[in-house]
Design a protein around this motif. Structure first.
Motif, PDB file in Angstrom:
ATOM      1  N   UNK A 157      -2.162 -97.959 -27.866  1.00 21.89           N
ATOM      2  CA  UNK A 157      -2.717 -97.755 -29.208  1.00 21.89           C
ATOM      3  C   UNK A 157      -1.616 -97.747 -30.260  1.00 21.89           C
ATOM      4  N   UNK A 158      -0.527 -97.012 -29.962  1.00 23.76           N
ATOM      5  CA  UNK A 158       0.569 -96.939 -30.932  1.00 23.76           C
ATOM      6  C   UNK A 158       1.155 -98.321 -31.190  1.00 23.76           C
ATOM      7  N   UNK A 159       1.316 -99.127 -30.148  1.00 22.39           N
ATOM      8  CA  UNK A 159       1.846-100.479 -30.324  1.00 22.39           C
ATOM      9  C   UNK A 159       0.924-101.325 -31.195  1.00 22.39           C
ATOM     10  N   UNK A 160      -0.366-101.168 -30.994  1.00 24.92           N
ATOM     11  CA  UNK A 160      -1.321-101.963 -31.775  1.00 24.92           C
ATOM     12  C   UNK A 160      -1.302-101.570 -33.248  1.00 24.92           C
ATOM     13  N   UNK A 161      -1.190-100.256 -33.514  1.00 24.10           N
ATOM     14  CA  UNK A 161      -1.096 -99.816 -34.912  1.00 24.10           C
ATOM     15  C   UNK A 161       0.191-100.341 -35.555  1.00 24.10           C
ATOM     16  N   UNK A 162       1.303-100.249 -34.811  1.00 22.48           N
ATOM     17  CA  UNK A 162       2.565-100.729 -35.365  1.00 22.48           C
ATOM     18  C   UNK A 162       2.523-102.234 -35.588  1.00 22.48           C
ATOM     19  N   UNK A 163       1.947-102.964 -34.631  1.00 21.71           N
ATOM     20  CA  UNK A 163       1.871-104.417 -34.761  1.00 21.71           C
ATOM     21  C   UNK A 163       1.034-104.825 -35.963  1.00 21.71           C
ATOM     22  N   UNK A 164       0.020-104.043 -36.298  1.00 16.27           N
ATOM     23  CA  UNK A 164      -0.811-104.363 -37.459  1.00 16.27           C
ATOM     24  C   UNK A 164      -0.017-104.300 -38.759  1.00 16.27           C
ATOM     25  N   UNK A 165       1.117-103.599 -38.727  1.00 10.70           N
ATOM     26  CA  UNK A 165       1.989-103.484 -39.903  1.00 10.70           C
ATOM     27  C   UNK A 165       3.254-104.318 -39.749  1.00 10.70           C
ATOM     28  N   UNK A 166       3.231-105.238 -38.770  1.00 13.85           N
ATOM     29  CA  UNK A 166       4.417-106.050 -38.480  1.00 13.85           C
ATOM     30  C   UNK A 166       5.630-105.166 -38.190  1.00 13.85           C
ATOM     31  N   UNK A 167       5.400-104.077 -37.476  1.00 12.78           N
ATOM     32  CA  UNK A 167       6.471-103.158 -37.096  1.00 12.78           C
ATOM     33  C   UNK A 167       6.473-103.010 -35.582  1.00 12.78           C
ATOM     34  N   UNK A 168       7.440-102.276 -35.084  1.00 10.86           N
ATOM     35  CA  UNK A 168       7.524-102.031 -33.646  1.00 10.86           C
ATOM     36  C   UNK A 168       7.870-100.581 -33.366  1.00 10.86           C
ATOM     37  N   UNK A 169       7.531-100.127 -32.187  1.00 10.26           N
ATOM     38  CA  UNK A 169       7.843 -98.754 -31.819  1.00 10.26           C
ATOM     39  C   UNK A 169       9.333 -98.610 -31.547  1.00 10.26           C
ATOM     40  N   UNK A 170       9.876 -97.437 -31.904  1.00 11.62           N
ATOM     41  CA  UNK A 170      11.297 -97.161 -31.687  1.00 11.62           C
ATOM     42  C   UNK A 170      11.497 -96.096 -30.617  1.00 11.62           C
ATOM     43  N   UNK A 171      10.819 -94.964 -30.764  1.00 14.95           N
ATOM     44  CA  UNK A 171      11.046 -93.863 -29.825  1.00 14.95           C
ATOM     45  C   UNK A 171       9.814 -92.962 -29.759  1.00 14.95           C
ATOM     46  N   UNK A 172       9.691 -92.285 -28.629  1.00 15.22           N
ATOM     47  CA  UNK A 172       8.652 -91.269 -28.471  1.00 15.22           C
ATOM     48  C   UNK A 172       9.181 -89.955 -29.030  1.00 15.22           C
ATOM     49  N   UNK A 173       8.437 -89.346 -29.926  1.00 11.36           N
ATOM     50  CA  UNK A 173       8.823 -88.079 -30.542  1.00 11.36           C
ATOM     51  C   UNK A 173       8.173 -86.895 -29.820  1.00 11.36           C
ATOM     52  N   UNK A 174       6.916 -87.066 -29.437  1.00 11.49           N
ATOM     53  CA  UNK A 174       6.203 -85.954 -28.802  1.00 11.49           C
ATOM     54  C   UNK A 174       5.074 -86.488 -27.940  1.00 11.49           C
ATOM     55  N   UNK A 175       4.874 -85.845 -26.802  1.00 11.39           N
ATOM     56  CA  UNK A 175       3.751 -86.135 -25.923  1.00 11.39           C
ATOM     57  C   UNK A 175       3.187 -84.798 -25.480  1.00 11.39           C
ATOM     58  N   UNK A 176       1.918 -84.536 -25.809  1.00 16.90           N
ATOM     59  CA  UNK A 176       1.329 -83.228 -25.532  1.00 16.90           C
ATOM     60  C   UNK A 176      -0.028 -83.371 -24.875  1.00 16.90           C
ATOM     61  N   UNK A 177      -0.211 -82.628 -23.804  1.00 20.68           N
ATOM     62  CA  UNK A 177      -1.529 -82.518 -23.185  1.00 20.68           C
ATOM     63  C   UNK A 177      -2.454 -81.862 -24.197  1.00 20.68           C
ATOM     64  N   UNK A 178      -3.649 -82.410 -24.373  1.00 20.87           N
ATOM     65  CA  UNK A 178      -4.559 -81.887 -25.381  1.00 20.87           C
ATOM     66  C   UNK A 178      -4.933 -80.444 -25.098  1.00 20.87           C
ATOM     67  N   UNK A 179      -5.087 -80.075 -23.819  1.00 27.29           N
ATOM     68  CA  UNK A 179      -5.406 -78.700 -23.476  1.00 27.29           C
ATOM     69  C   UNK A 179      -4.252 -77.770 -23.821  1.00 27.29           C
ATOM     70  N   UNK A 180      -3.019 -78.262 -23.733  1.00 26.03           N
ATOM     71  CA  UNK A 180      -1.871 -77.434 -24.084  1.00 26.03           C
ATOM     72  C   UNK A 180      -1.876 -77.116 -25.569  1.00 26.03           C
ATOM     73  N   UNK A 181      -2.256 -78.082 -26.401  1.00 23.94           N
ATOM     74  CA  UNK A 181      -2.289 -77.859 -27.836  1.00 23.94           C
ATOM     75  C   UNK A 181      -3.427 -76.935 -28.243  1.00 23.94           C
TER      76      UNK A 181
END
Length: 236
Positions: A157-181
């Motif tokens: 999903x993140x790649x598709x959003x970035x591609x829609x703006x002619x951009x690319x992903x650089x780094x992962x900042x955060x990954x969180x289990x939804x139950x943890x949040x």
């Protein structure tokens, strides 16, 4: 990402924008175990006789369950009770009868043996059978597979959003289990246990009973993650 004063910048900057997405996965898998509940009863006007009958029937049921060997992964006694039934008429503490009951639970992984066992248990004297309740084991590989699929979907999903703006992903900042949040602690995808509507109570059934045909109910496993990435500046 912070400013010169050390204040966090939650949404990135024009030079280092962020994209936040949610990854989800929903799997349907075959159950791994089935649990049944067994209630053994006895009734008599004499307390000792009622206890003797209950002991005998409980031993018979346990022997039957354990006769299936490795097909039965676990058998446990849940509770025991012996209850006096007061007489409806007359003075004093007269007792009309004594009711005894023992509750057992059994877990099986062999569903062919399960169909035969519940039928034979239902044929036991004053014995009630409930279930089966289908489930996955706590360490089932299905949980890990759901998590992996949720993470892969978040990245896609993140790649598709970035591609829609002619951009690319650089780094992962955060990954969180939804139950943890939501709950403040890490959780695992939930295996939803369903009950197939089987309940039998002994009523003098014929001997030589055929095995009951039980259709295992598929289990639902769900995983959700929130992910945030930095990306290259978009071409607007």
């Amino acid at each position: 990402m912070t400013t010169g004063t050390g204040t966090p910048v939650p949404f990135g900057t024009p030079e280092t924008p962020r994209v936040a997405v949610r990854g989800e996965a929903l799997l349907e898998v075959d159950p791994e175990i089935a649990r049944i509940g067994v209630a053994v009863s006895a009734r008599g006007t004499d307390r000792r006789a009622a206890l003797d009958d209950l002991t005998r029937r409980n031993a018979s049921v346990l022997e039957l369950i354990k006769s299936y060997g490795e097909a039965v992964e676990k058998v446990e006694t849940g509770s025991f009770s012996i209850t006096p039934e007061p007489a409806k008429r007359g003075r004093g503490e007269r007792v009309r009868a004594y009711h005894g009951r023992v509750h057992l639970t059994a877990a099986l992984a062999d569903f062919t043996a399960l169909g035969e066992l519940v039928t034979r248990l239902g044929d036991q004297e004053l014995t009630r059978v409930d279930g089966p309740w289908w489930a996955l084991r706590p360490d089932s590989p299905a949980y890990g597979e759901a998590r992996r699929r949720a993470v892969r979907e978040a990245v896609q999903r993140a790649r598709e959003y970035a591609a829609a703006l002619d951009a690319g992903l650089v780094a992962l900042v955060e990954l969180a289990d939804l139950e943890a949040e939501n709950a403040g602690g890490y959780g695992r995808p939930r295996g939803i246990m369903h009950a197939a509507g089987f309940a039998a109570e002994s009523s003098g059934l014929d001997k030589g009973l055929p095995a009951l045909d039980l259709e295992p109910q598929r289990q639902t496993v769900q995983a959700q993650v929130n992910a945030r990435f930095t990306m290259t500046p978009p071409k607007l």
